[in-house]
Design a protein around this motif. Structure first.
Motif, PDB file in Angstrom:
ATOM      1  N   MET A 161       0.851  -1.195   0.000  1.00 43.27           N
ATOM      2  CA  MET A 161       0.000   0.000   0.000  1.00 43.27           C
ATOM      3  C   MET A 161       0.888   1.248   0.000  1.00 43.27           C
ATOM      4  O   MET A 161       1.751   1.419   0.864  1.00 43.27           O
ATOM      5  CB  MET A 161      -0.886   0.004   1.241  1.00 43.27           C
ATOM      6  N   ALA A 162       0.687   2.085  -0.988  1.00 42.66           N
ATOM      7  CA  ALA A 162       1.515   3.280  -1.121  1.00 42.66           C
ATOM      8  C   ALA A 162       1.074   4.329  -0.114  1.00 42.66           C
ATOM      9  O   ALA A 162      -0.122   4.525   0.110  1.00 42.66           O
ATOM     10  CB  ALA A 162       1.422   3.836  -2.537  1.00 42.66           C
ATOM     11  N   LEU A 163       2.027   4.942   0.483  1.00 38.43           N
ATOM     12  CA  LEU A 163       1.724   5.988   1.441  1.00 38.43           C
ATOM     13  C   LEU A 163       1.754   7.343   0.751  1.00 38.43           C
ATOM     14  O   LEU A 163       2.616   7.606  -0.100  1.00 38.43           O
ATOM     15  CB  LEU A 163       2.762   5.975   2.573  1.00 38.43           C
ATOM     16  N   ASP A 164       0.797   8.190   1.113  1.00 36.49           N
ATOM     17  CA  ASP A 164       0.748   9.541   0.558  1.00 36.49           C
ATOM     18  C   ASP A 164       1.668  10.421   1.390  1.00 36.49           C
ATOM     19  O   ASP A 164       1.380  10.725   2.562  1.00 36.49           O
ATOM     20  CB  ASP A 164      -0.687  10.073   0.619  1.00 36.49           C
ATOM     21  N   THR A 165       2.797  10.738   0.798  1.00 37.19           N
ATOM     22  CA  THR A 165       3.801  11.523   1.525  1.00 37.19           C
ATOM     23  C   THR A 165       3.606  13.019   1.348  1.00 37.19           C
ATOM     24  O   THR A 165       4.385  13.822   1.860  1.00 37.19           O
ATOM     25  CB  THR A 165       5.209  11.150   1.050  1.00 37.19           C
ATOM     26  N   ARG A 166       2.567  13.411   0.603  1.00 38.50           N
ATOM     27  CA  ARG A 166       2.349  14.832   0.380  1.00 38.50           C
ATOM     28  C   ARG A 166       1.877  15.507   1.657  1.00 38.50           C
ATOM     29  O   ARG A 166       1.103  14.952   2.425  1.00 38.50           O
ATOM     30  CB  ARG A 166       1.319  15.052  -0.735  1.00 38.50           C
ATOM     31  N   THR A 167       2.295  16.694   1.871  1.00 39.57           N
ATOM     32  CA  THR A 167       1.855  17.479   3.024  1.00 39.57           C
ATOM     33  C   THR A 167       1.194  18.757   2.521  1.00 39.57           C
ATOM     34  O   THR A 167       1.556  19.283   1.471  1.00 39.57           O
ATOM     35  CB  THR A 167       3.049  17.847   3.920  1.00 39.57           C
ATOM     36  N   ASP A 168       0.225  19.182   3.264  1.00 34.85           N
ATOM     37  CA  ASP A 168      -0.460  20.418   2.903  1.00 34.85           C
ATOM     38  C   ASP A 168       0.483  21.594   3.144  1.00 34.85           C
ATOM     39  O   ASP A 168       0.957  21.802   4.275  1.00 34.85           O
ATOM     40  CB  ASP A 168      -1.734  20.588   3.734  1.00 34.85           C
ATOM     41  N   ARG A 169       0.732  22.320   2.094  1.00 38.04           N
ATOM     42  CA  ARG A 169       1.622  23.470   2.208  1.00 38.04           C
ATOM     43  C   ARG A 169       0.800  24.723   2.438  1.00 38.04           C
ATOM     44  O   ARG A 169      -0.078  25.068   1.649  1.00 38.04           O
ATOM     45  CB  ARG A 169       2.461  23.622   0.940  1.00 38.04           C
ATOM     46  N   ARG A 170       1.094  25.388   3.523  1.00 29.85           N
ATOM     47  CA  ARG A 170       0.385  26.621   3.817  1.00 29.85           C
ATOM     48  C   ARG A 170       0.941  27.743   2.951  1.00 29.85           C
ATOM     49  O   ARG A 170       2.161  27.847   2.774  1.00 29.85           O
ATOM     50  CB  ARG A 170       0.533  26.975   5.295  1.00 29.85           C
ATOM     51  N   PRO A 171       0.068  28.563   2.447  1.00 31.24           N
ATOM     52  CA  PRO A 171       0.569  29.675   1.633  1.00 31.24           C
ATOM     53  C   PRO A 171       1.412  30.622   2.475  1.00 31.24           C
ATOM     54  O   PRO A 171       1.171  30.808   3.667  1.00 31.24           O
ATOM     55  CB  PRO A 171      -0.716  30.349   1.134  1.00 31.24           C
ATOM     56  N   SER A 172       2.406  31.206   1.861  1.00 33.79           N
ATOM     57  CA  SER A 172       3.286  32.135   2.564  1.00 33.79           C
ATOM     58  C   SER A 172       2.534  33.416   2.902  1.00 33.79           C
ATOM     59  O   SER A 172       1.463  33.705   2.362  1.00 33.79           O
ATOM     60  CB  SER A 172       4.499  32.469   1.690  1.00 33.79           C
ATOM     61  N   PHE A 173       3.125  34.192   3.799  1.00 32.55           N
ATOM     62  CA  PHE A 173       2.515  35.477   4.179  1.00 32.55           C
ATOM     63  C   PHE A 173       2.405  36.390   2.958  1.00 32.55           C
ATOM     64  O   PHE A 173       1.400  37.068   2.770  1.00 32.55           O
ATOM     65  CB  PHE A 173       3.355  36.145   5.267  1.00 32.55           C
ATOM     66  N   ALA A 174       3.486  36.376   2.140  1.00 33.03           N
ATOM     67  CA  ALA A 174       3.465  37.215   0.935  1.00 33.03           C
ATOM     68  C   ALA A 174       2.350  36.782  -0.007  1.00 33.03           C
ATOM     69  O   ALA A 174       1.663  37.621  -0.620  1.00 33.03           O
ATOM     70  CB  ALA A 174       4.808  37.150   0.226  1.00 33.03           C
ATOM     71  N   GLY A 175       2.148  35.453  -0.124  1.00 31.96           N
ATOM     72  CA  GLY A 175       1.080  34.949  -0.985  1.00 31.96           C
ATOM     73  C   GLY A 175      -0.295  35.343  -0.476  1.00 31.96           C
ATOM     74  O   GLY A 175      -1.176  35.743  -1.249  1.00 31.96           O
ATOM     75  N   LEU A 176      -0.494  35.215   0.843  1.00 32.20           N
ATOM     76  CA  LEU A 176      -1.773  35.613   1.431  1.00 32.20           C
ATOM     77  C   LEU A 176      -2.017  37.107   1.254  1.00 32.20           C
ATOM     78  O   LEU A 176      -3.142  37.539   0.963  1.00 32.20           O
ATOM     79  CB  LEU A 176      -1.786  35.252   2.920  1.00 32.20           C
ATOM     80  N   LEU A 177      -0.955  37.889   1.424  1.00 29.56           N
ATOM     81  CA  LEU A 177      -1.087  39.337   1.279  1.00 29.56           C
ATOM     82  C   LEU A 177      -1.451  39.706  -0.149  1.00 29.56           C
ATOM     83  O   LEU A 177      -2.312  40.564  -0.389  1.00 29.56           O
ATOM     84  CB  LEU A 177       0.223  40.021   1.692  1.00 29.56           C
ATOM     85  N   TRP A 178      -0.792  39.048  -1.110  1.00 25.25           N
ATOM     86  CA  TRP A 178      -1.070  39.357  -2.509  1.00 25.25           C
ATOM     87  C   TRP A 178      -2.493  38.982  -2.901  1.00 25.25           C
ATOM     88  O   TRP A 178      -3.127  39.673  -3.692  1.00 25.25           O
ATOM     89  CB  TRP A 178      -0.065  38.646  -3.405  1.00 25.25           C
ATOM     90  N   ARG A 179      -3.025  37.889  -2.337  1.00 26.79           N
ATOM     91  CA  ARG A 179      -4.376  37.461  -2.693  1.00 26.79           C
ATOM     92  C   ARG A 179      -5.445  38.384  -2.127  1.00 26.79           C
ATOM     93  O   ARG A 179      -6.565  38.418  -2.643  1.00 26.79           O
ATOM     94  CB  ARG A 179      -4.613  36.029  -2.200  1.00 26.79           C
ATOM     95  N   SER A 180      -5.121  39.113  -1.089  1.00 29.77           N
ATOM     96  CA  SER A 180      -6.110  39.979  -0.457  1.00 29.77           C
ATOM     97  C   SER A 180      -6.240  41.299  -1.203  1.00 29.77           C
ATOM     98  O   SER A 180      -5.299  41.757  -1.864  1.00 29.77           O
ATOM     99  CB  SER A 180      -5.720  40.251   0.996  1.00 29.77           C
ATOM    100  N   THR A 181      -7.401  41.917  -1.094  1.00 38.40           N
ATOM    101  CA  THR A 181      -7.622  43.217  -1.719  1.00 38.40           C
ATOM    102  C   THR A 181      -6.708  44.273  -1.114  1.00 38.40           C
ATOM    103  O   THR A 181      -6.134  45.102  -1.830  1.00 38.40           O
ATOM    104  CB  THR A 181      -9.094  43.638  -1.554  1.00 38.40           C
ATOM    105  N   VAL A 182      -6.551  44.224   0.207  1.00 41.63           N
ATOM    106  CA  VAL A 182      -5.670  45.187   0.872  1.00 41.63           C
ATOM    107  C   VAL A 182      -4.232  45.017   0.386  1.00 41.63           C
ATOM    108  O   VAL A 182      -3.517  46.003   0.145  1.00 41.63           O
ATOM    109  CB  VAL A 182      -5.744  45.010   2.403  1.00 41.63           C
ATOM    110  N   GLY A 183      -3.806  43.766   0.218  1.00 41.53           N
ATOM    111  CA  GLY A 183      -2.446  43.511  -0.254  1.00 41.53           C
ATOM    112  C   GLY A 183      -2.213  44.044  -1.651  1.00 41.53           C
ATOM    113  O   GLY A 183      -1.162  44.629  -1.938  1.00 41.53           O
ATOM    114  N   LYS A 184      -3.186  43.847  -2.533  1.00 37.67           N
ATOM    115  CA  LYS A 184      -3.035  44.337  -3.906  1.00 37.67           C
ATOM    116  C   LYS A 184      -3.011  45.862  -3.934  1.00 37.67           C
ATOM    117  O   LYS A 184      -2.246  46.469  -4.696  1.00 37.67           O
ATOM    118  CB  LYS A 184      -4.177  43.803  -4.773  1.00 37.67           C
ATOM    119  N   LYS A 185      -3.845  46.496  -3.109  1.00 39.47           N
ATOM    120  CA  LYS A 185      -3.850  47.958  -3.058  1.00 39.47           C
ATOM    121  C   LYS A 185      -2.529  48.480  -2.501  1.00 39.47           C
ATOM    122  O   LYS A 185      -2.012  49.503  -2.963  1.00 39.47           O
ATOM    123  CB  LYS A 185      -5.018  48.453  -2.210  1.00 39.47           C
ATOM    124  N   THR A 186      -1.983  47.772  -1.515  1.00 42.16           N
ATOM    125  CA  THR A 186      -0.690  48.177  -0.966  1.00 42.16           C
ATOM    126  C   THR A 186       0.421  48.025  -2.001  1.00 42.16           C
ATOM    127  O   THR A 186       1.293  48.895  -2.133  1.00 42.16           O
ATOM    128  CB  THR A 186      -0.353  47.330   0.274  1.00 42.16           C
TER     129      THR A 186
END
Length: 242
Positions: free
Chosen positions: A1-26
């Motif tokens: 049985m193959a094990l799923d070695t993938r881990t959930d990668r949390r988006p970086s702070f810069a990525g979260l900031l860019w996705r937000s409206t406030v981040g794009k305006k900044t």
């Protein structure tokens, strides 16, 4: 049985900031300030044309030697170009994505309104918003033209490498060179007038007691840059610079 070695990668702070409206305006505000500082320096450099061909050509040559011997020939110029290009790209992408969000957030009409129900009309973008959008498009096209005209000399038939003063006079001796430049500088003035105010609000500089000062500063910057840039083609047209 193959094990799923993938881990959930949390988006970086810069990525979260860019996705937000406030981040794009900044991002738009900061990149706009970078471009504004460049424009002030660029305009002051352009005004050296009034001191004659020798001074203007010497200034253009000096730009290629900034930082020597620590930096190699033209390195500073290329660093400035890369920073400016990054600012333009960030500014344009953020503006486009914010515009798409704004359009998506507007209420739409009902496809088949019920009897007696009057649907609310889709709100129109304000004057400042429309000016910023179309002004941005005009300035983007102008940047391409300006590079082809006075940097690569592709669309300047009378240009000659190594003679910046003569090349400026050559481009502003044509009706199309003047038309493109004047329209772009008027668009630039309106863009700075609205953009500076918007950037100040985004970065938290806006306060009830400062609003009048910020508006005056925005108007002054827009007028000074517009007149400063327009002074060169007008002077070539009138024979003051020849």
């Amino acid at each position: 049985m193959a094990l799923d070695t993938r881990t959930d990668r949390r988006p970086s702070f810069a990525g979260l900031l860019w996705r937000s409206t406030v981040g794009k305006k900044t991002a738009m505000a900061v990149s706009g300030i970078v471009m504004l500082l460049y424009l002030v320096v660029h305009m002051l450099g352009n005004l050296k044309i009034f001191f004659g061909a020798a001074d203007f050509d010497a200034y253009a040559a000096w730009l290629r030697t900034i930082g020597e011997p620590f930096l190699h020939h033209e390195w500073f110029l290329w660093i400035a170009r890369v920073v400016l290009l990054a600012a333009v790209v960030v500014h344009a992408v953020a503006a486009y994505q914010l515009s798409r969000r704004d359009i998506a957030a507007r209420p739409t009409r009902y496809a088949r309104p019920s009897p007696g129900h009057r649907p609310r009309p889709r709100p129109r973008a304000g004057y400042a918003t429309r000016t910023m959008r179309w002004g941005g498009v005009i300035l983007g096209l102008f940047i391409v033209w300006h590079i082809l005209d006075l940097t690569t000399l592709t669309v300047n038939p009378r240009a000659e490498a190594g003679h910046p003063y003569a090349n400026v006079v050559a481009t502003f001796s044509t009706w199309y060179g003047n038309t493109v430049y004047l329209v772009a500088m008027l668009a630039l003035g309106l863009h700075i007038r609205h953009g500076f105010w918007s950037a100040a609000q985004t970065l938290g500089a806006g306060r009830p007691g400062r609003d009048r000062t910020l508006k005056t500063l925005a108007n002054t910057l827009a007028a000074a840059l517009t007149l400063g840039f327009i002074a060169v083609p007008v002077s070539v047209l009138t024979g003051v610079v020849n």
